[in-house]
Design a protein around this motif. Structure first.
Motif, short mmCIF file in Angstrom:
data_model
loop_
_atom_site.label_atom_id
_atom_site.label_comp_id
_atom_site.label_asym_id
_atom_site.label_seq_id
_atom_site.Cartn_x
_atom_site.Cartn_y
_atom_site.Cartn_z
N GLY A 129 0.85 -1.18 0.00
CA GLY A 129 0.00 0.00 0.00
C GLY A 129 0.89 1.23 0.00
N ASP A 130 0.29 2.41 0.23
CA ASP A 130 1.14 3.60 0.26
C ASP A 130 1.99 3.66 1.52
OD1 ASP A 130 -0.70 4.32 2.23
OD2 ASP A 130 -1.73 5.80 0.97
N TRP A 131 1.82 2.67 2.41
CA TRP A 131 2.61 2.55 3.63
C TRP A 131 3.86 1.69 3.40
CZ3 TRP A 131 2.50 -2.70 4.17
CH2 TRP A 131 1.38 -3.37 3.64
N GLY A 132 4.03 1.16 2.19
CA GLY A 132 5.18 0.32 1.88
C GLY A 132 4.72 -1.08 1.50
N LYS A 133 5.61 -2.05 1.60
CA LYS A 133 5.23 -3.43 1.31
C LYS A 133 5.95 -4.39 2.23
CE LYS A 133 8.55 -4.15 -2.51
NZ LYS A 133 8.68 -4.49 -3.94
N VAL A 134 5.27 -5.48 2.55
CA VAL A 134 5.86 -6.53 3.38
C VAL A 134 5.72 -7.85 2.64
CG1 VAL A 134 3.69 -6.88 4.66
CG2 VAL A 134 5.85 -7.63 5.66
N ARG A 135 6.78 -8.65 2.67
CA ARG A 135 6.80 -9.93 1.96
C ARG A 135 7.21 -11.05 2.90
NH1 ARG A 135 10.98 -8.54 -2.65
NH2 ARG A 135 11.63 -6.95 -1.15
N PHE A 136 6.71 -12.25 2.62
CA PHE A 136 7.03 -13.42 3.42
C PHE A 136 7.44 -14.55 2.47
CE2 PHE A 136 3.71 -10.96 5.42
CZ PHE A 136 4.16 -10.80 6.73
N GLY A 137 8.56 -15.20 2.75
CA GLY A 137 8.97 -16.31 1.89
C GLY A 137 10.45 -16.29 1.61
N ARG A 138 10.80 -16.38 0.32
CA ARG A 138 12.20 -16.47 -0.12
C ARG A 138 12.53 -15.24 -0.97
NH1 ARG A 138 16.45 -19.69 -0.79
NH2 ARG A 138 17.56 -19.80 -2.79
N MET A 139 13.61 -14.55 -0.62
CA MET A 139 13.95 -13.32 -1.32
C MET A 139 15.37 -12.89 -0.99
SD MET A 139 11.48 -11.03 1.07
CE MET A 139 10.51 -12.50 1.45
N LEU A 140 15.87 -11.88 -1.71
CA LEU A 140 17.16 -11.30 -1.40
C LEU A 140 17.12 -10.63 -0.04
CD1 LEU A 140 18.07 -9.57 -4.79
CD2 LEU A 140 18.93 -11.75 -3.95
N THR A 141 18.21 -10.72 0.72
CA THR A 141 18.30 -9.96 1.96
C THR A 141 18.61 -8.50 1.61
OG1 THR A 141 20.67 -10.27 2.30
CG2 THR A 141 19.19 -12.01 3.12
N PRO A 142 18.25 -7.56 2.48
CA PRO A 142 18.52 -6.15 2.18
C PRO A 142 19.99 -5.85 1.92
CG PRO A 142 16.93 -6.32 3.96
CD PRO A 142 17.42 -7.71 3.70
N LEU A 143 20.90 -6.46 2.72
CA LEU A 143 22.32 -6.22 2.51
C LEU A 143 22.78 -6.78 1.18
CD1 LEU A 143 25.31 -6.39 4.87
CD2 LEU A 143 25.29 -7.98 2.94
N TYR A 144 22.39 -8.02 0.87
CA TYR A 144 22.90 -8.64 -0.35
C TYR A 144 22.39 -7.92 -1.60
CZ TYR A 144 24.27 -11.88 -3.92
OH TYR A 144 24.84 -12.40 -5.03
N GLU A 145 21.23 -7.33 -1.52
CA GLU A 145 20.70 -6.60 -2.66
C GLU A 145 21.67 -5.50 -3.08
OE1 GLU A 145 16.15 -5.88 -3.74
OE2 GLU A 145 16.85 -4.64 -2.08
N ILE A 146 22.36 -4.90 -2.11
CA ILE A 146 23.36 -3.87 -2.40
C ILE A 146 24.64 -4.50 -2.93
CG2 ILE A 146 24.71 -1.99 -1.41
CD1 ILE A 146 22.54 -1.70 0.73
#
Length: 350
Positions: A107-124
């Motif tokens: 929503g306009d408050w952001g987004k939340v995800r659950f499951g398998r994904m890149l970690t915030p550090l590794y994305e950088i």
């Protein structure tokens, strides 16, 4: 380009079902799904050659994914994604769910995800600081087990933009087979005056990978556009966790076994780029300092330098990459000799 490909086979099938034209043939009555469904992917193949290797290889990094979403409440959109791994040599790693696969709310408050994904550090780490061809040193080529790349069993929150500032948080299990193994991660991105962008990331993992050792990693970096189509980016990464040196030796010879012992290592990445219309050129250099165990340096520092010429036309990106590295140096027989490598390929996203 994305809109052009939204009418995919899956989308067409959903449309047929929704209109009822497919229902008569299957016996299915009514609408199967009124979610927004789309397919996406990357087609990428390259020929790769490395000095001291066994010859050239075609590397197939093509993958495909599916997304769906629908509003559940006002300002709450429910979305999902399932993405395959790279095809690879025989397709064994190309199964659905190998890459980012999750369920989320936005929503306009952001987004939340659950499951398998890149970690915030590794994305950088992955972008922009491991391209072009620097990952063998700055990414997986490090000598300390300190952070995950893509992680299952986590929840991640991504904030909306507050001016030029955004942040992400992740939390969840570490190794699910180990009691007390947990993951916490965070990142921030701040663009100053719509030009200079600063990146920062942090990750802490208790009993990383099922070991008894806790790990910590952080990264700090920048991106600066320069006049005339030039730009520069650089980052520093610090890792503290279990040593990767297991006594086997990267070159097949015996090496000291430091597995199960705490180690630390610093890493650096610097990248310059130049764009002139559809033509682009990148030159990157990454360097790992010697890892250290109990105050002892392990003589395993390593580096890579890589240049990439690319051309962008209608979403297609043919490119040529040439470089030299001494990655995977375990300090067994002194410094490994630099090895040349070359890659030529074509990729496009849809």
């Amino acid at each position: 380009m994305e809109k052009m490909f939204r009418r995919t086979l899956v989308g067409a099938a959903v449309a047929m079902v929704s209109s009822g034209s497919f229902a008569n043939e299957t016996g299915q009555v009514g609408i199967i799904s009124d979610f927004n469904v789309s397919a996406y992917g990357v087609a990428a193949i390259s020929a790769f050659y490395q000095e001291d290797g066994t010859g050239y290889d075609y590397e197939n990094e093509s993958r495909i994914g599916f997304r769906a979403n629908k509003d559940m409440f006002d300002n709450v959109n429910v979305f999902m994604q399932i993405e395959s791994g790279y095809v690879g040599d025989d397709g064994a790693n190309g199964k659905l769910g190998a890459r980012d696969t999750f369920l989320g709310l936005s929503g306009d408050w952001g987004k939340v995800r659950f499951g398998r994904m890149l970690t915030p550090l590794y994305e950088i780490v992955d972008w922009p600081y491991s391209n072009p061809g620097l990952g063998r040193v700055f990414d997986w080529g490090g000598d300390v087990k300190a952070h995950y790349d893509r992680k299952s069993d986590i929840a991640r929150y991504d904030s909306p933009a507050f001016g030029g500032f955004t942040y992400s948080l992740s939390v969840g299990r570490g190794d699910t087979g180990t009691d007390g193994s947990h993951h916490v991660g965070a990142s921030m991105h701040y663009t100053v005056a719509e030009t200079v962008t600063l990146h920062g990331g942090y990750e802490s993992n208790s009993k990383y990978g099922g070991s008894e050792i806790d790990s910590t990693a952080y990264i700090a970096g920048f991106e600066i556009p320069l006049p005339g189509g030039f730009g520069i980016a650089g980052a520093y990464k610090y890792n503290e966790g279990e040593s990767k040196h297991d006594g086997k030796g990267a070159d097949g010879h015996g090496a000291a076994d430091y597995s199960g012992q705490e180690a630390k290592q610093s890493q650096y990445s610097i990248i310059g780029q130049y764009w002139n219309g559809p033509w682009g050129f990148k030159l990157g250099y990454a360097f790992n300092e010697e890892s250290e165990v109990n105050g002892v340096k392990l003589n395993d520092d390593e580096s890579v330098i890589s240049g990439q010429l690319m051309y962008v036309k209608n979403g297609f990106v043919p490119y040529l990459r040439v470089g030299s590295h001494n990655a995977y140096n375990d300090g067994t027989d002194g410094k490994d000799k630099d090895k040349m490598f070359a890659r030529v390929g074509l990729e496009y996203g849809f």
